[in-house]
Design a protein around this motif. Structure first.
Motif, PDB file in Angstrom:
ATOM      1  N   VAL A  60       0.861  -1.182   0.000  1.00  0.00           N
ATOM      2  CA  VAL A  60       0.000   0.000   0.000  1.00  0.00           C
ATOM      3  C   VAL A  60       0.898   1.233   0.000  1.00  0.00           C
ATOM      4  CG1 VAL A  60      -2.036  -1.071   1.028  1.00  0.00           C
ATOM      5  CG2 VAL A  60      -0.323  -0.067   2.525  1.00  0.00           C
ATOM      6  N   THR A  61       0.521   2.194  -0.824  1.00  0.00           N
ATOM      7  CA  THR A  61       1.295   3.428  -0.966  1.00  0.00           C
ATOM      8  C   THR A  61       0.783   4.486   0.005  1.00  0.00           C
ATOM      9  OG1 THR A  61      -0.189   4.206  -2.698  1.00  0.00           O
ATOM     10  CG2 THR A  61       1.756   2.944  -3.400  1.00  0.00           C
ATOM     11  N   PRO A  62       1.518   5.584   0.179  1.00  0.00           N
ATOM     12  CA  PRO A  62       1.089   6.625   1.117  1.00  0.00           C
ATOM     13  C   PRO A  62      -0.327   7.154   0.864  1.00  0.00           C
ATOM     14  CG  PRO A  62       3.371   6.965   0.552  1.00  0.00           C
ATOM     15  CD  PRO A  62       2.871   5.851  -0.331  1.00  0.00           C
TER      16      PRO A  62
ATOM     17  N   TRP B  41      -5.402   3.779   3.901  1.00  0.00           N
ATOM     18  CA  TRP B  41      -5.210   4.801   4.940  1.00  0.00           C
ATOM     19  C   TRP B  41      -6.379   5.773   4.997  1.00  0.00           C
ATOM     20  CZ3 TRP B  41      -1.642   2.614   7.436  1.00  0.00           C
ATOM     21  CH2 TRP B  41      -0.539   2.051   6.829  1.00  0.00           C
ATOM     22  N   LYS B  42      -6.957   6.085   3.865  1.00  0.00           N
ATOM     23  CA  LYS B  42      -7.992   7.127   3.792  1.00  0.00           C
ATOM     24  C   LYS B  42      -9.274   6.754   4.519  1.00  0.00           C
ATOM     25  CE  LYS B  42      -6.260   9.027  -0.499  1.00  0.00           C
ATOM     26  NZ  LYS B  42      -6.486   9.235  -1.917  1.00  0.00           N
ATOM     27  N   ARG B  43      -9.524   5.482   4.737  1.00  0.00           N
ATOM     28  CA  ARG B  43     -10.766   5.052   5.378  1.00  0.00           C
ATOM     29  C   ARG B  43     -10.671   4.989   6.899  1.00  0.00           C
ATOM     30  NH1 ARG B  43     -11.826  -0.413   2.437  1.00  0.00           N
ATOM     31  NH2 ARG B  43      -9.617  -0.577   2.886  1.00  0.00           N
ATOM     32  N   MET B  44      -9.519   5.322   7.463  1.00  0.00           N
ATOM     33  CA  MET B  44      -9.349   5.274   8.920  1.00  0.00           C
ATOM     34  C   MET B  44     -10.223   6.332   9.590  1.00  0.00           C
ATOM     35  SD  MET B  44      -7.102   2.971   9.779  1.00  0.00           S
ATOM     36  CE  MET B  44      -6.104   1.942   8.727  1.00  0.00           C
ATOM     37  N   ASN B  45     -10.607   6.059  10.830  1.00  0.00           N
ATOM     38  CA  ASN B  45     -11.436   7.003  11.564  1.00  0.00           C
ATOM     39  C   ASN B  45     -10.630   8.153  12.171  1.00  0.00           C
ATOM     40  OD1 ASN B  45     -10.122   5.616  13.623  1.00  0.00           O
ATOM     41  ND2 ASN B  45     -11.936   5.566  14.943  1.00  0.00           N
ATOM     42  N   SER B  46      -9.322   8.068  12.143  1.00  0.00           N
ATOM     43  CA  SER B  46      -8.459   9.133  12.652  1.00  0.00           C
ATOM     44  C   SER B  46      -7.142   9.085  11.880  1.00  0.00           C
ATOM     45  CB  SER B  46      -8.203   8.950  14.151  1.00  0.00           C
ATOM     46  OG  SER B  46      -7.564   7.718  14.397  1.00  0.00           O
TER      47      SER B  46
ATOM     48  N   GLY C 248       2.421   9.196  10.904  1.00  0.00           N
ATOM     49  CA  GLY C 248       3.150   9.409   9.664  1.00  0.00           C
ATOM     50  C   GLY C 248       4.199   8.373   9.344  1.00  0.00           C
ATOM     51  N   ARG C 249       4.784   7.745  10.365  1.00  0.00           N
ATOM     52  CA  ARG C 249       5.818   6.746  10.069  1.00  0.00           C
ATOM     53  C   ARG C 249       5.243   5.577   9.268  1.00  0.00           C
ATOM     54  NH1 ARG C 249       4.535   5.692  15.425  1.00  0.00           N
ATOM     55  NH2 ARG C 249       4.265   3.503  15.986  1.00  0.00           N
ATOM     56  N   PHE C 250       3.933   5.348   9.348  1.00  0.00           N
ATOM     57  CA  PHE C 250       3.304   4.270   8.588  1.00  0.00           C
ATOM     58  C   PHE C 250       2.881   4.723   7.196  1.00  0.00           C
ATOM     59  CE2 PHE C 250       2.565   2.968  13.008  1.00  0.00           C
ATOM     60  CZ  PHE C 250       3.173   1.725  12.965  1.00  0.00           C
ATOM     61  N   THR C 251       2.515   5.986   7.047  1.00  0.00           N
ATOM     62  CA  THR C 251       1.955   6.458   5.778  1.00  0.00           C
ATOM     63  C   THR C 251       2.938   7.211   4.904  1.00  0.00           C
ATOM     64  OG1 THR C 251       1.176   8.513   6.810  1.00  0.00           O
ATOM     65  CG2 THR C 251      -0.359   6.637   6.768  1.00  0.00           C
ATOM     66  N   ALA C 252       4.124   7.514   5.403  1.00  0.00           N
ATOM     67  CA  ALA C 252       5.087   8.312   4.642  1.00  0.00           C
ATOM     68  C   ALA C 252       5.721   7.526   3.498  1.00  0.00           C
ATOM     69  CB  ALA C 252       6.181   8.851   5.571  1.00  0.00           C
ATOM     70  N   ARG C 253       5.781   6.214   3.630  1.00  0.00           N
ATOM     71  CA  ARG C 253       6.394   5.365   2.604  1.00  0.00           C
ATOM     72  C   ARG C 253       5.482   4.167   2.363  1.00  0.00           C
ATOM     73  NH1 ARG C 253      11.939   5.037   5.739  1.00  0.00           N
ATOM     74  NH2 ARG C 253      12.075   2.986   4.821  1.00  0.00           N
ATOM     75  N   ASP C 254       5.817   3.389   1.355  1.00  0.00           N
ATOM     76  CA  ASP C 254       5.052   2.169   1.106  1.00  0.00           C
ATOM     77  C   ASP C 254       5.075   1.285   2.348  1.00  0.00           C
ATOM     78  OD1 ASP C 254       4.733   3.098  -1.473  1.00  0.00           O
ATOM     79  OD2 ASP C 254       6.016   1.583  -2.390  1.00  0.00           O
ATOM     80  N   ALA C 255       4.006   0.538   2.536  1.00  0.00           N
ATOM     81  CA  ALA C 255       3.915  -0.421   3.639  1.00  0.00           C
ATOM     82  C   ALA C 255       3.386  -1.741   3.091  1.00  0.00           C
ATOM     83  CB  ALA C 255       2.993   0.099   4.737  1.00  0.00           C
ATOM     84  N   ALA C 256       3.722  -2.809   3.766  1.00  0.00           N
ATOM     85  CA  ALA C 256       3.149  -4.110   3.434  1.00  0.00           C
ATOM     86  C   ALA C 256       1.837  -4.241   4.193  1.00  0.00           C
ATOM     87  CB  ALA C 256       4.103  -5.237   3.825  1.00  0.00           C
ATOM     88  N   ALA C 257       0.771  -4.506   3.475  1.00  0.00           N
ATOM     89  CA  ALA C 257      -0.533  -4.701   4.107  1.00  0.00           C
ATOM     90  C   ALA C 257      -0.833  -6.197   4.132  1.00  0.00           C
ATOM     91  CB  ALA C 257      -1.607  -3.954   3.345  1.00  0.00           C
ATOM     92  N   VAL C 258      -0.771  -6.783   5.310  1.00  0.00           N
ATOM     93  CA  VAL C 258      -1.099  -8.196   5.478  1.00  0.00           C
ATOM     94  C   VAL C 258      -2.622  -8.267   5.444  1.00  0.00           C
ATOM     95  CG1 VAL C 258      -0.934 -10.212   6.968  1.00  0.00           C
ATOM     96  CG2 VAL C 258       0.985  -8.583   6.840  1.00  0.00           C
TER      97      VAL C 258
ATOM     98  N   PRO D 278       9.264  -0.782   4.938  1.00  0.00           N
ATOM     99  CA  PRO D 278       9.770  -0.705   6.311  1.00  0.00           C
ATOM    100  C   PRO D 278       8.740  -1.065   7.375  1.00  0.00           C
ATOM    101  CG  PRO D 278       9.328   1.492   5.482  1.00  0.00           C
ATOM    102  CD  PRO D 278       9.103   0.548   4.339  1.00  0.00           C
ATOM    103  N   HIS D 279       7.443  -1.003   7.013  1.00  0.00           N
ATOM    104  CA  HIS D 279       6.383  -1.279   7.974  1.00  0.00           C
ATOM    105  C   HIS D 279       5.384  -2.273   7.406  1.00  0.00           C
ATOM    106  CE1 HIS D 279       7.812   2.773   9.175  1.00  0.00           C
ATOM    107  NE2 HIS D 279       7.718   2.226  10.366  1.00  0.00           N
ATOM    108  N   ALA D 280       4.722  -2.965   8.304  1.00  0.00           N
ATOM    109  CA  ALA D 280       3.623  -3.845   7.937  1.00  0.00           C
ATOM    110  C   ALA D 280       2.389  -3.403   8.708  1.00  0.00           C
ATOM    111  CB  ALA D 280       3.951  -5.296   8.257  1.00  0.00           C
ATOM    112  N   THR D 281       1.250  -3.585   8.078  1.00  0.00           N
ATOM    113  CA  THR D 281      -0.019  -3.289   8.730  1.00  0.00           C
ATOM    114  C   THR D 281      -0.955  -4.461   8.513  1.00  0.00           C
ATOM    115  OG1 THR D 281      -1.023  -2.235   6.796  1.00  0.00           O
ATOM    116  CG2 THR D 281       0.264  -0.821   8.267  1.00  0.00           C
ATOM    117  N   LEU D 282      -1.958  -4.536   9.349  1.00  0.00           N
ATOM    118  CA  LEU D 282      -3.015  -5.525   9.187  1.00  0.00           C
ATOM    119  C   LEU D 282      -4.254  -5.012   9.900  1.00  0.00           C
ATOM    120  CD1 LEU D 282      -3.182  -7.003  12.185  1.00  0.00           C
ATOM    121  CD2 LEU D 282      -1.286  -8.314  11.289  1.00  0.00           C
TER     122      LEU D 282
END
Length: 183
Positions: free
Chosen positions: A80-82, A87-92, A96-106, A135-139
């Motif tokens: 997922v890209t910045p 990211w846009k569907r989050m409630n808040s 930035g450390r998660f959204t500033a660069r590409d992340a792996a979305a599990v 550099p980061h992973a999200t799920l």
């Protein structure tokens, strides 16, 4: 003395019809108790799988009972890209450390019931993220899954809560979690 079985892990980067069938069959076993819920119906899952597999950086790890054994689990992710809708569907706002660069979305981790509780999920997760450049992973996790045990498991893997999201109208509200994969 009993020994814990060790699965054989295989990574794939293209969703072939045969691989789609294997993942679909695993999903049916993994989510058997949820298949009546609109968000968890097999055809809804397969639609998500097709969409995710067409996105950049998609890969899946399948766990097998033995070199030529039955599949017992799957985990897949994509990049997922910045500016991604992830990211846009989050409630808040997400840190930035998660959204500033590409992340792996599990996007999915699932293990058939007979193979749960012995570390297969973690092995697939780690193999899935190994060698990726993000550099980061999200799920996302349903905080009610397993009476909260699944979320606590991810916390034990280094994930922290970074937001809340309802990915679709039929989906329950989920907690988005993130962790650092590499500095």
């Amino acid at each position: 003395m009993t020994t814990t079985p060790t699965p054989v892990l295989r990574r794939h980067t293209t969703l072939t019809p045969q691989l789609r069938e294997v993942i679909g069959e695993l999903y049916t076993q993994v989510r058997a108790d949820l298949l009546e819920h609109p968000n968890y119906r097999v055809e809804v899952f397969l639609g998500r799988l097709d969409r995710h597999a067409a996105e950049p950086g998609w890969s899946v790890v399948i766990a097998y009972a033995a070199p030529d054994g039955e599949p017992v689990g799957y985990a897949y992710a994509n990049t997922v890209t910045p500016g991604d809708r992830w990211w846009k569907r989050m409630n808040s706002p997400v840190p930035g450390r998660f959204t500033a660069r590409d992340a792996a979305a599990v996007k999915e981790i699932g293990v058939v019931p007979a193979w749960r509780g012995i570390g297969v999920s973690r092995q697939m997760h780690d193999a899935l993220l190994a060698g990726r450049g993000e550099p980061h992973a999200t799920l996302m996790v349903n905080p009610a899954a397993g009476g909260g045990k699944v979320m606590r498991l991810y916390e034990g893997w280094g994930y922290e809560e970074i937001g809340v999201i309802q990915p679709s109208p039929d989906s329950p509200w989920l907690v988005c979690m993130g962790c650092t994969v590499r500095a």
